[in-house]
Design a protein around this motif. Structure first.
Motif, PDB file in Angstrom:
ATOM      1  N   VAL A 550     -32.290 113.940  11.333  1.00  0.00           N
ATOM      2  CA  VAL A 550     -31.390 114.762  12.203  1.00  0.00           C
ATOM      3  C   VAL A 550     -29.989 113.955  12.408  1.00  0.00           C
ATOM      4  O   VAL A 550     -30.153 112.788  12.526  1.00  0.00           O
ATOM      5  CB  VAL A 550     -32.099 114.815  13.688  1.00  0.00           C
ATOM      6  N   VAL A 551     -28.980 114.715  11.924  1.00  0.00           N
ATOM      7  CA  VAL A 551     -27.660 114.190  12.069  1.00  0.00           C
ATOM      8  C   VAL A 551     -26.959 114.409  13.143  1.00  0.00           C
ATOM      9  O   VAL A 551     -26.756 115.651  13.482  1.00  0.00           O
ATOM     10  CB  VAL A 551     -26.980 114.502  10.681  1.00  0.00           C
ATOM     11  N   GLU A 552     -26.469 113.704  13.990  1.00  0.00           N
ATOM     12  CA  GLU A 552     -25.592 113.951  15.252  1.00  0.00           C
ATOM     13  C   GLU A 552     -24.016 113.437  14.831  1.00  0.00           C
ATOM     14  O   GLU A 552     -23.796 112.383  14.501  1.00  0.00           O
ATOM     15  CB  GLU A 552     -26.074 113.157  16.555  1.00  0.00           C
ATOM     16  N   LEU A 553     -22.962 114.463  14.770  1.00  0.00           N
ATOM     17  CA  LEU A 553     -21.879 114.216  14.501  1.00  0.00           C
ATOM     18  C   LEU A 553     -20.744 114.446  15.768  1.00  0.00           C
ATOM     19  O   LEU A 553     -21.294 115.685  16.419  1.00  0.00           O
ATOM     20  CB  LEU A 553     -21.282 114.752  13.280  1.00  0.00           C
ATOM     21  N   ARG A 554     -19.926 113.372  16.090  1.00  0.00           N
ATOM     22  CA  ARG A 554     -19.091 113.854  17.593  1.00  0.00           C
ATOM     23  C   ARG A 554     -17.603 113.652  16.949  1.00  0.00           C
ATOM     24  O   ARG A 554     -17.314 112.734  16.308  1.00  0.00           O
ATOM     25  CB  ARG A 554     -19.396 112.666  18.430  1.00  0.00           C
ATOM     26  N   CYS A 555     -16.880 114.783  17.452  1.00  0.00           N
ATOM     27  CA  CYS A 555     -15.351 114.706  17.039  1.00  0.00           C
ATOM     28  C   CYS A 555     -14.904 115.187  18.585  1.00  0.00           C
ATOM     29  O   CYS A 555     -14.906 116.126  19.087  1.00  0.00           O
ATOM     30  CB  CYS A 555     -15.125 115.864  15.953  1.00  0.00           C
ATOM     31  N   GLY A 556     -14.318 114.231  19.400  1.00  0.00           N
ATOM     32  CA  GLY A 556     -13.697 114.531  20.541  1.00  0.00           C
ATOM     33  C   GLY A 556     -14.906 114.732  21.633  1.00  0.00           C
ATOM     34  O   GLY A 556     -15.933 114.248  21.753  1.00  0.00           O
ATOM     35  N   ASP A 557     -14.796 115.904  22.291  1.00  0.00           N
ATOM     36  CA  ASP A 557     -15.778 116.181  23.039  1.00  0.00           C
ATOM     37  C   ASP A 557     -16.792 117.184  22.749  1.00  0.00           C
ATOM     38  O   ASP A 557     -17.693 117.745  23.504  1.00  0.00           O
ATOM     39  CB  ASP A 557     -15.313 116.794  24.432  1.00  0.00           C
ATOM     40  N   VAL A 558     -16.912 117.068  21.299  1.00  0.00           N
ATOM     41  CA  VAL A 558     -17.819 118.297  20.704  1.00  0.00           C
ATOM     42  C   VAL A 558     -18.908 117.310  19.917  1.00  0.00           C
ATOM     43  O   VAL A 558     -18.491 116.621  19.161  1.00  0.00           O
ATOM     44  CB  VAL A 558     -17.106 119.237  19.849  1.00  0.00           C
ATOM     45  N   THR A 559     -20.163 117.487  20.141  1.00  0.00           N
ATOM     46  CA  THR A 559     -21.131 116.912  19.364  1.00  0.00           C
ATOM     47  C   THR A 559     -22.005 117.900  18.750  1.00  0.00           C
ATOM     48  O   THR A 559     -22.607 118.672  19.442  1.00  0.00           O
ATOM     49  CB  THR A 559     -22.005 116.139  20.234  1.00  0.00           C
ATOM     50  N   GLN A 560     -22.101 117.829  17.322  1.00  0.00           N
ATOM     51  CA  GLN A 560     -22.803 118.897  16.758  1.00  0.00           C
ATOM     52  C   GLN A 560     -24.140 118.184  15.881  1.00  0.00           C
ATOM     53  O   GLN A 560     -24.235 116.916  15.773  1.00  0.00           O
ATOM     54  CB  GLN A 560     -22.010 119.449  15.511  1.00  0.00           C
ATOM     55  N   ARG A 561     -25.226 118.869  15.870  1.00  0.00           N
ATOM     56  CA  ARG A 561     -26.403 118.486  15.271  1.00  0.00           C
ATOM     57  C   ARG A 561     -27.032 119.318  14.205  1.00  0.00           C
ATOM     58  O   ARG A 561     -26.871 120.663  14.278  1.00  0.00           O
ATOM     59  CB  ARG A 561     -27.436 118.271  16.527  1.00  0.00           C
ATOM     60  N   ARG A 562     -27.619 118.415  13.055  1.00  0.00           N
ATOM     61  CA  ARG A 562     -27.864 119.401  11.921  1.00  0.00           C
ATOM     62  C   ARG A 562     -29.540 118.636  11.486  1.00  0.00           C
ATOM     63  O   ARG A 562     -29.311 117.350  11.675  1.00  0.00           O
ATOM     64  CB  ARG A 562     -27.112 119.359  10.774  1.00  0.00           C
ATOM     65  N   GLN A 563     -30.554 119.651  11.429  1.00  0.00           N
ATOM     66  CA  GLN A 563     -31.500 118.959  10.738  1.00  0.00           C
ATOM     67  C   GLN A 563     -31.651 119.183   9.426  1.00  0.00           C
ATOM     68  O   GLN A 563     -31.483 120.208   8.600  1.00  0.00           O
ATOM     69  CB  GLN A 563     -32.749 119.528  11.597  1.00  0.00           C
ATOM     70  N   VAL A 564     -31.909 118.099   8.586  1.00  0.00           N
ATOM     71  CA  VAL A 564     -32.184 118.190   6.916  1.00  0.00           C
ATOM     72  C   VAL A 564     -33.594 119.285   6.909  1.00  0.00           C
ATOM     73  O   VAL A 564     -34.526 118.754   7.218  1.00  0.00           O
ATOM     74  CB  VAL A 564     -32.112 116.826   6.413  1.00  0.00           C
ATOM     75  N   MET A 565     -33.363 120.405   6.652  1.00  0.00           N
ATOM     76  CA  MET A 565     -34.542 121.225   6.480  1.00  0.00           C
ATOM     77  C   MET A 565     -34.243 122.708   5.653  1.00  0.00           C
ATOM     78  O   MET A 565     -33.420 123.555   6.010  1.00  0.00           O
ATOM     79  CB  MET A 565     -34.857 121.673   7.786  1.00  0.00           C
ATOM     80  N   PRO A 566     -34.626 122.398   4.357  1.00  0.00           N
ATOM     81  CA  PRO A 566     -34.373 123.563   3.398  1.00  0.00           C
ATOM     82  C   PRO A 566     -35.132 124.598   3.742  1.00  0.00           C
ATOM     83  O   PRO A 566     -34.822 125.890   3.200  1.00  0.00           O
ATOM     84  CB  PRO A 566     -34.786 122.815   2.072  1.00  0.00           C
ATOM     85  N   THR A 567     -36.353 124.708   4.262  1.00  0.00           N
ATOM     86  CA  THR A 567     -37.085 125.700   4.457  1.00  0.00           C
ATOM     87  C   THR A 567     -36.720 126.524   5.553  1.00  0.00           C
ATOM     88  O   THR A 567     -36.708 126.094   6.880  1.00  0.00           O
ATOM     89  CB  THR A 567     -38.718 125.236   4.736  1.00  0.00           C
TER      90      THR A 567
END
Length: 618
Positions: A550-567
């Motif tokens: 799980v990758v959590e990325l923050r820019c300012g007051d926005v935090t996004q998350r992505r999971q490495v999941m090709p399926t």
């Protein structure tokens, strides 16, 4: 005569003080009594003439007006022909209308040759052995196909070169993953009949199905499949969904009709369900079937038969406990949520709220995906359903495994109801920091318009723009003028996948069509939004593909998350790199990665508008 104070008797003085005090106390009592009597009399006298005016409460402060955001242009260009793709799917239809002919197939993006760009795998079916058109003829059968990407949107058919020239079988889906952790991507195909595993050795594929022990039962119809590390031991295990107990004889015995005369394609209700497979990776190129002991074989309480009639599958750590759970879209029976409780699974679909619609009914579920689409802890599960059934969007506010279908309230449901949805995908297609929702659509029956005027065999795909919960309706269907005529062209959509095929940072789309050529749609959005892509490589106790990270990325007051999941999607796989749209942000404040083995890693000073390769730190 004057008398001095010292001549006064002290006892007399004390007695006089007591007399005065007693007199004062009685006076106060009398005054209080008189006040009470007088006040009561005054009240009784005036109560008929005095009008009490009550001040009405102030009206509640209205909520601030929600700003209506204009749907952006997210234009797509169909580059299938100009890119060099000549593949056409063979569904084997010859007139008897057998159910598998209308249910395939899938597709995948993966970097099979390790050169950094995303290649394409097409799943093909074949003609039936009893096809009357082939009697007395020696026609070559179609095969699975691989197209190599040169990085500039040009694709070359390398099926013969990579060793799949003889890979002819009735294929349904594909799963891509480096199961032996040797640095290249292996391929697993599901089929009507025996499934196939091809090991990748330096860009060439070898059939190792028998040695690996993952072929399944020859009479089985397998559908969705995916690689994931369910036991967290550092290598990829394999989950395979199965649809129904099917044969030509059992299909033809059902008197399926479309308009009262003439045969139509059937439905799954008359057929028995089938258990899925779970294969544990033993680390030496061999797998063990652990389906029974891990608890994934769900029985119908009433009939004591297998419940599952499974199509799309995906994996996600729904309760953030470090273990991947399995979510399965079942056709006309309840959806499954297989909760991973430490190497074993508990089916909690009904308890968690993802099994049925709001009325408690099962739907014709096809494709599936998950995402943190609100950039918060709220996790959504999208499931594409049959025609005249809305796309489901089950949402949990936290990690408590309690979901509610919010498709109607956020605008997704009404706009998606009419079409028959197969592959569904979350992706930030305009790079504005919010993940949109795409679906590939198409009906099962060629002549459906004769009996349902609103339905057509070929249907346009859907693109729902995510405008955010603060703007009223959360998802808005992008009108044709803003996604382009190439995007809106109807087809018999089934599987769908995404990848950045040209290195420009935005996500392009691939639609696999049943019995037709696919459609490769290049994303030509012109938002000037920034982006960043992260391609992770696991080491140590994490699988090399970093599936489950799980990758959590923050820019300012926005935090996004992505999971490495090709399926994801329907019988399909997306690319491994995770794409983040950054909107107008020119700087990334922080990135935190939780690797599959539970370790964490922080990244700093990442430049925007680039793809970064990240290897797990020791």
């Amino acid at each position: 005569m004057t008398q001095d104070n010292h001549d006064i008797d002290p006892h007399t003085l004390e007695r006089d003080d007591k007399i005065i005090s007693t007199a004062l106390n009685w006076s106060l009592i009398v005054l209080v009594l008189l006040g009470v009597v007088g006040g009561t009399a005054a009240f009784l006298f005036f109560r008929k003439s005095v009008v009490v005016v009550e001040t009405p409460p102030l009206p509640p402060t209205p909520p601030p007006a929600r700003v209506k955001m204009e749907t952006p242009e997210i234009l797509f260009a169909d580059i299938t022909v100009e890119s060099g793709i000549k593949f056409v799917h063979e569904n084997g239809a010859y007139g008897d209308k057998l159910l598998p002919e209308t249910m395939g197939s899938g597709c995948a993006f993966c970097d099979y040759d390790g050169d950094g760009d995303q290649d394409i795998v097409f799943v093909n079916s074949c003609r039936w052995p009893w096809d009357p058109r082939d009697l007395g003829k020696d026609r070559p059968q179609p095969t699975q196909a691989v197209y190599r990407n040169d990085g500039q949107c040009r694709f070359t058919d390398v099926t013969i070169e990579v060793g799949l020239v003889d890979a002819s079988f009735y294929g349904m889906g594909v799963a891509c993953g480096d199961y032996d952790n040797d640095g290249d991507t292996d391929l697993f195909f599901t089929a009507v009949g025996q499934n196939r595993l091809f090991r990748n050795d330096n860009g060439k594929f070898f059939d190792v199905t028998g040695d690996a022990g993952v072929g399944g039962v020859d009479s089985q119809w397998s559908t969705g499949a995916g690689w994931f590390d369910y036991d967290n031991d550092g290598d990829l295990d394999l989950f395979v969904a199965n649809y129904i107990e099917w044969s030509k004889k059992s299909d033809l015995s059902q008197k399926f009709t479309l308009i009262g005369s003439g045969r139509g394609y059937g439905r799954p209700q008359p057929f028995h369900g089938v258990f899925p497979y779970l294969y544990r990776n033993d680390g030496d190129g061999k797998f063990s079937d652990v389906s029974k002991e891990t608890g994934i074989q769900v029985l119908n309480a009433a009939s004591n038969e297998p419940t599952a009639k499974s199509l799309g599958i995906t994996f996600a750590d729904l309760d953030a406990d470090g273990r991947l759970d399995v979510v399965i879209a079942n056709d006309t029976v309840q959806n499954f949520l297989l909760h991973n409780v430490g190497g074993k699974f508990e089916e909690i679909g009904a308890l968690s709220g993802v099994a049925f619609d709001l009325d408690g009914n099962a739907r014709g579920a096809m494709g599936i995906d998950t995402a943190w689409f609100r950039n918060s802890s709220a996790l959504g599960i999208a499931i594409g359903n049959f025609s005249n059934e809305m796309t489901a969007l089950y949402v949990t506010k936290s990690n408590d495994l309690q979901f509610r279908d919010e498709a109607v309230s956020n605008g997704l449901g009404p706009g998606s109801r009419l079409e028959l949805k197969f592959g569904v995908l979350f992706a930030d297609l305009d790079l504005d920091c919010r993940q949109d929702l795409f679906s590939a659509n198409g009906h099962l029956e060629i002549e459906i318009n004769k009996v349902q005027e609103s339905q057509h065999y070929e249907q346009s795909p859907h693109l729902f723009w995510n405008c955010g919960p603060e703007h009223g309706t959360e998802f808005e269907l992008v009108p044709p003028a803003k996604c382009g005529s190439d995007f809106m062209k109807p087809s018999v959509g089934r599987g769908a996948a995404y990848a950045d095929i040209d290195g420009d940072g935005d996500i392009d789309l691939l639609i696999a069509n049943s019995g037709q050529a696919p459609r490769l749609l290049r994303n030509d959005q012109k938002s000037d939004h920034h982006w960043v892509r992260l391609h992770l490589t696991g080491s140590g106790k994490s699988n090399r593909d970093a599936i489950g990270a799980v990758v959590e990325l923050r820019c300012g007051d926005v935090t996004q998350r992505r999971q490495v999941m090709p399926t994801r999607s329907y019988l399909s796989q997306v690319e491994l790199p995770a794409t983040f749209g950054l909107g107008n942000a020119e700087k990334i404040d922080s990135v935190r990665i939780r690797w599959p083995d539970g370790s964490t890693q922080a990244l700093t000073d990442l430049k925007v508008d680039q793809t970064h390769r990240v290897r797990q730190s020791d």
